[in-house]
Design a protein around this motif. Sequence first.
Motif, PDB file in Angstrom:
ATOM      1  N   THR A  70     -11.561 -51.797 -22.361  1.00  0.00           N
ATOM      2  CA  THR A  70     -10.243 -51.171 -22.299  1.00  0.00           C
ATOM      3  C   THR A  70     -10.358 -49.649 -22.404  1.00  0.00           C
ATOM      4  O   THR A  70      -9.663 -48.915 -21.682  1.00  0.00           O
ATOM      5  CB  THR A  70      -9.337 -51.724 -23.419  1.00  0.00           C
ATOM      6  OG1 THR A  70      -9.262 -53.150 -23.280  1.00  0.00           O
ATOM      7  CG2 THR A  70      -7.948 -51.130 -23.350  1.00  0.00           C
ATOM      8  N   VAL A  71     -11.230 -49.166 -23.269  1.00  0.00           N
ATOM      9  CA  VAL A  71     -11.441 -47.716 -23.402  1.00  0.00           C
ATOM     10  C   VAL A  71     -11.985 -47.138 -22.096  1.00  0.00           C
ATOM     11  O   VAL A  71     -11.538 -46.075 -21.640  1.00  0.00           O
ATOM     12  CB  VAL A  71     -12.374 -47.403 -24.595  1.00  0.00           C
ATOM     13  CG1 VAL A  71     -12.814 -45.951 -24.586  1.00  0.00           C
ATOM     14  CG2 VAL A  71     -11.686 -47.746 -25.912  1.00  0.00           C
ATOM     15  N   ILE A  72     -12.936 -47.843 -21.478  1.00  0.00           N
ATOM     16  CA  ILE A  72     -13.501 -47.370 -20.199  1.00  0.00           C
ATOM     17  C   ILE A  72     -12.403 -47.278 -19.142  1.00  0.00           C
ATOM     18  O   ILE A  72     -12.275 -46.259 -18.451  1.00  0.00           O
ATOM     19  CB  ILE A  72     -14.662 -48.276 -19.731  1.00  0.00           C
ATOM     20  CG1 ILE A  72     -15.861 -48.127 -20.665  1.00  0.00           C
ATOM     21  CG2 ILE A  72     -15.060 -47.952 -18.293  1.00  0.00           C
ATOM     22  CD1 ILE A  72     -16.959 -49.146 -20.434  1.00  0.00           C
ATOM     23  N   VAL A  73     -11.602 -48.326 -19.016  1.00  0.00           N
ATOM     24  CA  VAL A  73     -10.509 -48.319 -18.033  1.00  0.00           C
ATOM     25  C   VAL A  73      -9.517 -47.207 -18.354  1.00  0.00           C
ATOM     26  O   VAL A  73      -9.038 -46.498 -17.457  1.00  0.00           O
ATOM     27  CB  VAL A  73      -9.820 -49.701 -17.960  1.00  0.00           C
ATOM     28  CG1 VAL A  73      -8.547 -49.645 -17.138  1.00  0.00           C
ATOM     29  CG2 VAL A  73     -10.775 -50.735 -17.395  1.00  0.00           C
ATOM     30  N   GLY A  74      -9.230 -47.011 -19.638  1.00  0.00           N
ATOM     31  CA  GLY A  74      -8.325 -45.928 -20.036  1.00  0.00           C
ATOM     32  C   GLY A  74      -8.870 -44.555 -19.672  1.00  0.00           C
ATOM     33  O   GLY A  74      -8.130 -43.689 -19.199  1.00  0.00           O
ATOM     34  N   LEU A  75     -10.159 -44.354 -19.883  1.00  0.00           N
ATOM     35  CA  LEU A  75     -10.767 -43.062 -19.530  1.00  0.00           C
ATOM     36  C   LEU A  75     -10.818 -42.857 -18.012  1.00  0.00           C
ATOM     37  O   LEU A  75     -10.691 -41.724 -17.535  1.00  0.00           O
ATOM     38  CB  LEU A  75     -12.163 -42.938 -20.139  1.00  0.00           C
ATOM     39  CG  LEU A  75     -12.183 -42.726 -21.653  1.00  0.00           C
ATOM     40  CD1 LEU A  75     -13.609 -42.806 -22.191  1.00  0.00           C
ATOM     41  CD2 LEU A  75     -11.539 -41.392 -22.024  1.00  0.00           C
ATOM     42  N   VAL A  76     -10.995 -43.939 -17.255  1.00  0.00           N
ATOM     43  CA  VAL A  76     -10.919 -43.820 -15.789  1.00  0.00           C
ATOM     44  C   VAL A  76      -9.507 -43.384 -15.395  1.00  0.00           C
ATOM     45  O   VAL A  76      -9.334 -42.516 -14.535  1.00  0.00           O
ATOM     46  CB  VAL A  76     -11.319 -45.140 -15.095  1.00  0.00           C
ATOM     47  CG1 VAL A  76     -10.981 -45.105 -13.612  1.00  0.00           C
ATOM     48  CG2 VAL A  76     -12.804 -45.413 -15.287  1.00  0.00           C
ATOM     49  N   TYR A  77      -8.493 -43.947 -16.046  1.00  0.00           N
ATOM     50  CA  TYR A  77      -7.110 -43.541 -15.777  1.00  0.00           C
ATOM     51  C   TYR A  77      -6.920 -42.059 -16.103  1.00  0.00           C
ATOM     52  O   TYR A  77      -6.301 -41.322 -15.324  1.00  0.00           O
ATOM     53  CB  TYR A  77      -6.132 -44.404 -16.583  1.00  0.00           C
ATOM     54  CG  TYR A  77      -4.704 -43.958 -16.409  1.00  0.00           C
ATOM     55  CD1 TYR A  77      -3.991 -44.298 -15.264  1.00  0.00           C
ATOM     56  CD2 TYR A  77      -4.074 -43.171 -17.368  1.00  0.00           C
ATOM     57  CE1 TYR A  77      -2.677 -43.878 -15.089  1.00  0.00           C
ATOM     58  CE2 TYR A  77      -2.767 -42.740 -17.201  1.00  0.00           C
ATOM     59  CZ  TYR A  77      -2.079 -43.099 -16.059  1.00  0.00           C
ATOM     60  OH  TYR A  77      -0.781 -42.669 -15.882  1.00  0.00           O
ATOM     61  N   VAL A  78      -7.454 -41.632 -17.241  1.00  0.00           N
ATOM     62  CA  VAL A  78      -7.357 -40.206 -17.616  1.00  0.00           C
ATOM     63  C   VAL A  78      -8.014 -39.344 -16.540  1.00  0.00           C
ATOM     64  O   VAL A  78      -7.463 -38.324 -16.123  1.00  0.00           O
ATOM     65  CB  VAL A  78      -8.007 -39.950 -18.997  1.00  0.00           C
ATOM     66  CG1 VAL A  78      -8.185 -38.464 -19.264  1.00  0.00           C
ATOM     67  CG2 VAL A  78      -7.172 -40.584 -20.095  1.00  0.00           C
ATOM     68  N   LEU A  80      -8.471 -40.036 -13.383  1.00  0.00           N
ATOM     69  CA  LEU A  80      -7.732 -40.081 -12.119  1.00  0.00           C
ATOM     70  C   LEU A  80      -6.385 -39.372 -12.177  1.00  0.00           C
ATOM     71  O   LEU A  80      -5.986 -38.722 -11.219  1.00  0.00           O
ATOM     72  CB  LEU A  80      -7.509 -41.539 -11.695  1.00  0.00           C
ATOM     73  CG  LEU A  80      -8.725 -42.298 -11.189  1.00  0.00           C
ATOM     74  CD1 LEU A  80      -8.386 -43.766 -11.012  1.00  0.00           C
ATOM     75  CD2 LEU A  80      -9.230 -41.710  -9.882  1.00  0.00           C
ATOM     76  N   GLU A  81      -5.693 -39.488 -13.307  1.00  0.00           N
ATOM     77  CA  GLU A  81      -4.306 -39.049 -13.349  1.00  0.00           C
ATOM     78  C   GLU A  81      -4.028 -37.817 -14.209  1.00  0.00           C
ATOM     79  O   GLU A  81      -3.016 -37.172 -14.030  1.00  0.00           O
ATOM     80  CB  GLU A  81      -3.411 -40.197 -13.845  1.00  0.00           C
ATOM     81  CG  GLU A  81      -3.450 -41.423 -12.961  1.00  0.00           C
ATOM     82  CD  GLU A  81      -2.864 -41.183 -11.584  1.00  0.00           C
ATOM     83  OE1 GLU A  81      -1.954 -40.339 -11.447  1.00  0.00           O
ATOM     84  OE2 GLU A  81      -3.332 -41.834 -10.630  1.00  0.00           O
ATOM     85  N   MET A  82      -4.890 -37.520 -15.171  1.00  0.00           N
ATOM     86  CA  MET A  82      -4.557 -36.460 -16.121  1.00  0.00           C
ATOM     87  C   MET A  82      -5.535 -35.295 -16.067  1.00  0.00           C
ATOM     88  O   MET A  82      -5.186 -34.227 -15.595  1.00  0.00           O
ATOM     89  CB  MET A  82      -4.481 -37.039 -17.538  1.00  0.00           C
ATOM     90  CG  MET A  82      -3.394 -38.068 -17.706  1.00  0.00           C
ATOM     91  SD  MET A  82      -3.466 -38.755 -19.340  1.00  0.00           S
ATOM     92  CE  MET A  82      -2.152 -39.947 -19.239  1.00  0.00           C
ATOM     93  N   ASN A  83      -6.731 -35.514 -16.572  1.00  0.00           N
ATOM     94  CA  ASN A  83      -7.718 -34.438 -16.658  1.00  0.00           C
ATOM     95  C   ASN A  83      -9.070 -34.998 -16.240  1.00  0.00           C
ATOM     96  O   ASN A  83      -9.739 -35.669 -17.023  1.00  0.00           O
ATOM     97  CB  ASN A  83      -7.768 -33.894 -18.084  1.00  0.00           C
ATOM     98  CG  ASN A  83      -8.670 -32.695 -18.230  1.00  0.00           C
ATOM     99  OD1 ASN A  83      -9.627 -32.521 -17.485  1.00  0.00           O
ATOM    100  ND2 ASN A  83      -8.371 -31.856 -19.205  1.00  0.00           N
ATOM    101  N   GLN A  84      -9.447 -34.717 -15.006  1.00  0.00           N
ATOM    102  CA  GLN A  84     -10.646 -35.303 -14.435  1.00  0.00           C
ATOM    103  C   GLN A  84     -11.898 -34.930 -15.222  1.00  0.00           C
ATOM    104  O   GLN A  84     -12.738 -35.789 -15.494  1.00  0.00           O
ATOM    105  CB  GLN A  84     -10.782 -34.872 -12.974  1.00  0.00           C
ATOM    106  CG  GLN A  84     -11.786 -35.684 -12.208  1.00  0.00           C
ATOM    107  CD  GLN A  84     -11.783 -35.336 -10.735  1.00  0.00           C
ATOM    108  OE1 GLN A  84     -11.660 -34.171 -10.371  1.00  0.00           O
ATOM    109  NE2 GLN A  84     -11.913 -36.337  -9.896  1.00  0.00           N
ATOM    110  N   MET A  85     -12.027 -33.672 -15.613  1.00  0.00           N
ATOM    111  CA  MET A  85     -13.226 -33.240 -16.322  1.00  0.00           C
ATOM    112  C   MET A  85     -13.339 -33.926 -17.686  1.00  0.00           C
ATOM    113  O   MET A  85     -14.405 -34.397 -18.063  1.00  0.00           O
ATOM    114  CB  MET A  85     -13.256 -31.718 -16.493  1.00  0.00           C
ATOM    115  CG  MET A  85     -14.596 -31.222 -17.020  1.00  0.00           C
ATOM    116  SD  MET A  85     -14.724 -29.439 -17.136  1.00  0.00           S
ATOM    117  CE  MET A  85     -14.535 -28.940 -15.453  1.00  0.00           C
TER     118      MET A  85
END
Length: 156
Positions: A70-78, A80-85
């Motif tokens: 879940t953390v990995i998927v959440g960080l992928v979302y971050v 893609l959508e918020m802060n790529q770096m």
Amino acid sequence: VDIVWLKGPPTGALLQGSSAMADYLMSEQMVHDCEKFMIFYAILVFFGGLMGFIKAKSKASLIASSIIATVIVGLVYVALEMNQMFGVGSLMVLSLILMVMFKGKWDKSAQTSDLAAPLDGQAPSKKFMPFGLLTCMSLVAVIWLCLSLAAIVKGS
């Protein structure tokens, strides 16, 4: 890939398309492909924990793998959508930590107690599944995320 000989032996070969590979390695597409790979990696982590639950009835494996996936998927979302770096950098750190953890567990899979030691003097072999696979996939993730982070930094 077509090979074009310039002069002399194969050391003088120029691979056509090598500039295309270099372009890909520093492209936004490579970063997005890495993010897709991380979703696959999260699924592998989850199924590793599910396998631990099925084989050893380990609820801790199932809970931990679910949280990490879940953390990995959440960080992928971050990413893609918020802060790529931030997302890619955090994924890289998490993948590195997981790689070290999985490597330690893979190494332990070869250890036996004194009573179960083989009589022929040979060291016990490591079991590749699931920790060997997850160690290798974590290494791929760390390398790909490093390249992605470099592409993001170069693009910004």
